[in-house]
Design an enzyme around this catalytic site. Structure first.
Site, short mmCIF file in Angstrom:
data_model
loop_
_atom_site.label_atom_id
_atom_site.label_comp_id
_atom_site.label_asym_id
_atom_site.label_seq_id
_atom_site.Cartn_x
_atom_site.Cartn_y
_atom_site.Cartn_z
N ASP A 74 61.38 -6.81 52.88
CA ASP A 74 61.59 -8.23 53.19
C ASP A 74 61.37 -8.43 54.69
O ASP A 74 62.08 -7.82 55.51
CB ASP A 74 63.03 -8.59 52.79
CG ASP A 74 63.37 -10.04 53.04
OD1 ASP A 74 62.70 -10.69 53.88
OD2 ASP A 74 64.33 -10.52 52.42
N TYR A 166 59.44 -26.01 57.24
CA TYR A 166 58.17 -25.28 57.36
C TYR A 166 57.45 -25.68 58.65
O TYR A 166 56.97 -24.82 59.40
CB TYR A 166 57.31 -25.61 56.14
CG TYR A 166 55.96 -24.94 56.10
CD1 TYR A 166 55.83 -23.59 55.76
CD2 TYR A 166 54.79 -25.65 56.40
CE1 TYR A 166 54.58 -22.98 55.71
CE2 TYR A 166 53.55 -25.04 56.36
CZ TYR A 166 53.45 -23.71 56.01
OH TYR A 166 52.22 -23.10 55.98
N LYS A 170 56.65 -23.09 61.71
CA LYS A 170 55.28 -22.79 62.11
C LYS A 170 55.00 -23.24 63.56
O LYS A 170 54.23 -22.59 64.27
CB LYS A 170 54.28 -23.42 61.14
CG LYS A 170 54.33 -22.82 59.73
CD LYS A 170 54.02 -21.33 59.72
CE LYS A 170 53.82 -20.79 58.30
NZ LYS A 170 53.56 -19.34 58.27
P1 NAP Z 1 50.94 -16.47 49.14
O1 NAP Z 1 49.77 -16.10 48.31
O2 NAP Z 1 52.17 -16.98 48.49
O3 NAP Z 1 51.29 -15.22 50.05
C1 NAP Z 1 52.49 -15.13 50.75
C2 NAP Z 1 52.89 -13.68 50.75
O4 NAP Z 1 54.08 -13.51 51.52
C3 NAP Z 1 53.19 -13.17 49.33
O5 NAP Z 1 52.53 -11.96 49.15
C4 NAP Z 1 54.70 -12.99 49.34
O6 NAP Z 1 55.13 -11.93 48.53
C5 NAP Z 1 54.95 -12.66 50.78
N1 NAP Z 1 56.34 -12.94 51.14
C6 NAP Z 1 57.03 -14.08 51.00
N2 NAP Z 1 58.28 -13.94 51.44
C7 NAP Z 1 58.39 -12.66 51.86
C8 NAP Z 1 59.44 -11.89 52.40
N3 NAP Z 1 60.66 -12.41 52.62
N4 NAP Z 1 59.19 -10.61 52.71
C9 NAP Z 1 57.97 -10.06 52.50
N5 NAP Z 1 56.95 -10.73 52.00
C10 NAP Z 1 57.16 -12.01 51.66
O7 NAP Z 1 50.55 -17.57 50.20
P2 NAP Z 1 49.36 -17.68 51.27
O8 NAP Z 1 48.82 -19.03 51.12
O9 NAP Z 1 48.47 -16.53 51.23
O10 NAP Z 1 50.22 -17.67 52.61
C11 NAP Z 1 50.07 -16.69 53.61
C12 NAP Z 1 50.47 -17.31 54.93
O11 NAP Z 1 49.57 -18.37 55.22
C13 NAP Z 1 51.87 -17.90 54.95
O12 NAP Z 1 52.49 -17.62 56.19
C14 NAP Z 1 51.61 -19.39 54.82
O13 NAP Z 1 52.63 -20.18 55.38
C15 NAP Z 1 50.31 -19.51 55.59
N6 NAP Z 1 49.53 -20.70 55.29
C16 NAP Z 1 49.01 -20.92 54.05
C17 NAP Z 1 48.27 -22.08 53.80
C18 NAP Z 1 47.66 -22.38 52.46
O14 NAP Z 1 47.17 -23.50 52.28
N7 NAP Z 1 47.65 -21.47 51.52
C19 NAP Z 1 48.08 -23.00 54.84
C20 NAP Z 1 48.62 -22.74 56.09
C21 NAP Z 1 49.34 -21.59 56.32
P3 NAP Z 1 55.40 -12.17 46.95
O15 NAP Z 1 54.09 -12.62 46.39
O16 NAP Z 1 55.81 -10.84 46.48
O17 NAP Z 1 56.44 -13.23 46.89
#
Ligand code: NAP
Length: 262
Positions: A74, A166, A170
């Site tokens: 975590d 959020y 960020k």
């Molecule tokens: P995602 O597919 O949900 O990936 C997030 C990852 O973080 C998952 O693998 C999750 O693990 C892991 N995670 C969450 N909480 C955690 C914790 N407490 N400890 C360890 N791992 C944890 O989402 P994503 O879109 O790729 O997001 C990645 C990053 O990009 C995030 O920081 C998000 O805020 C940022 N972001 C995304 C977008 C978008 O549109 N997708 C836009 C701007 C910024 P589990 O799967 O096992 O829960």
């Protein structure tokens, strides 16, 4: 000629031999960064919350001939983050690149969310970046430098309605990135933030398609959805020596979302 060939090989594998740790590596943007880093020649520690997901990513890297390790933990817990850094040191003998990418994206205005929801978002999205830097930097200092990349988000620059915790987390990541860049530049440690717009990942899968299309049409003028591997390509560049003079910056990849007033 020889020099040019060496340069070409260097460009094809810009992270050759570097040890990288990517949090949230089991899905979405983190998974894409792990795969792109491995393809660029890095040895990758895939870290995340769910062992099954990070194991699948590791398997994919191994199948393609890459070197990889996994750590479940975590990112909001100091001991777990220390174990992630420790895995890079034990498995690959150092840590050159840390990507603080794991995150959650809860919704709600300040009156709608509970204190617990606020605390969880700040812990997973912001405290994690503090912890990652805190435990990776001493190792980077020992080995002569390194790179930290933090996945922030465009809502950290300007929020959307209903994303209070959020957006605050960020925005904190963006300014913490600058603070780290200033504090450790003399150790040859660079720190940059990446701000994606709406990216197609498991995080955004739950968004109602009609709402998503309305958002994209109104706020992301380039047509199409940003793909995780497009964010990963930017991460490869920023992690590489080609970006050796870039630090403390925020890189927006948002199909034009932040370009204007809508
Ligand atoms: P995602 O597919 O949900 O990936 C997030 C990852 O973080 C998952 O693998 C999750 O693990 C892991 N995670 C969450 N909480 C955690 C914790 N407490 N400890 C360890 N791992 C944890 O989402 P994503 O879109 O790729 O997001 C990645 C990053 O990009 C995030 O920081 C998000 O805020 C940022 N972001 C995304 C977008 C978008 O549109 N997708 C836009 C701007 C910024 P589990 O799967 O096992 O829960």
């Amino acid at each position: 000629m020889g020099d040019r060939m060496t340069q070409t090989a260097h460009c094809a594998r810009p992270l050759a031999g570097k040890a990288a740790l990517v949090t949230g590596g089991g899905s979405g943007i983190g998974r894409a960064i792990c795969l792109a880093f491995a393809q660029a020649g890095a040895h990758v520690v895939v870290a995340g919350r769910t062992l099954g997901k990070i194991a699948l990513v590791a398997e994919e890297i191994r199948t393609n001939g890459g070197q990889v390790a996994t750590v479940a933990g975590d990112v909001s817990r100091g001991a777990d983050v220390q174990a992630m850094v420790g895995a890079a040191l034990e498995q690959f003998g150092g840590l050159d690149v840390l990507v603080n990418n794991a995150g959650i994206s809860p919704s709600g205005s300040v009156t709608a969310i509970s204190e617990a929801e606020w605390d969880e978002c700040i812990a997973v999205d912001l405290r994690s970046v503090f912890l990652g830097a805190k435990y990776a930097i001493p190792a980077m200092q020992r080995y002569g430098g390194g790179v930290i990349l933090n996945t922030a988000g465009t809502f950290g620059l300007r929020p959307a309605r209903g994303k209070a915790a959020y957006a605050a987390a960020k925005a904190g990541v963006i300014n913490l990135t600058r603070a780290i860049a200033l504090d450790y530049a003399h150790d040859a440690i660079r720190c940059n933030a990446i701000c994606p717009g709406f990216v197609a990942t498991p995080l955004t899968e739950g968004v109602d398609p009609a709402e998503r299309d309305r958002f994209l049409a109104q706020y992301q003028p380039l047509s199409g959805v940003i793909q995780a591997d497009e964010v990963a390509a930017l991460a490869v560049y920023l992690a590489s020596d080609a970006a050796r003079m870039i630090t403390g910056q925020t890189f927006v990849i948002d199909a034009g979302q932040q370009a204007g007033i809508y």
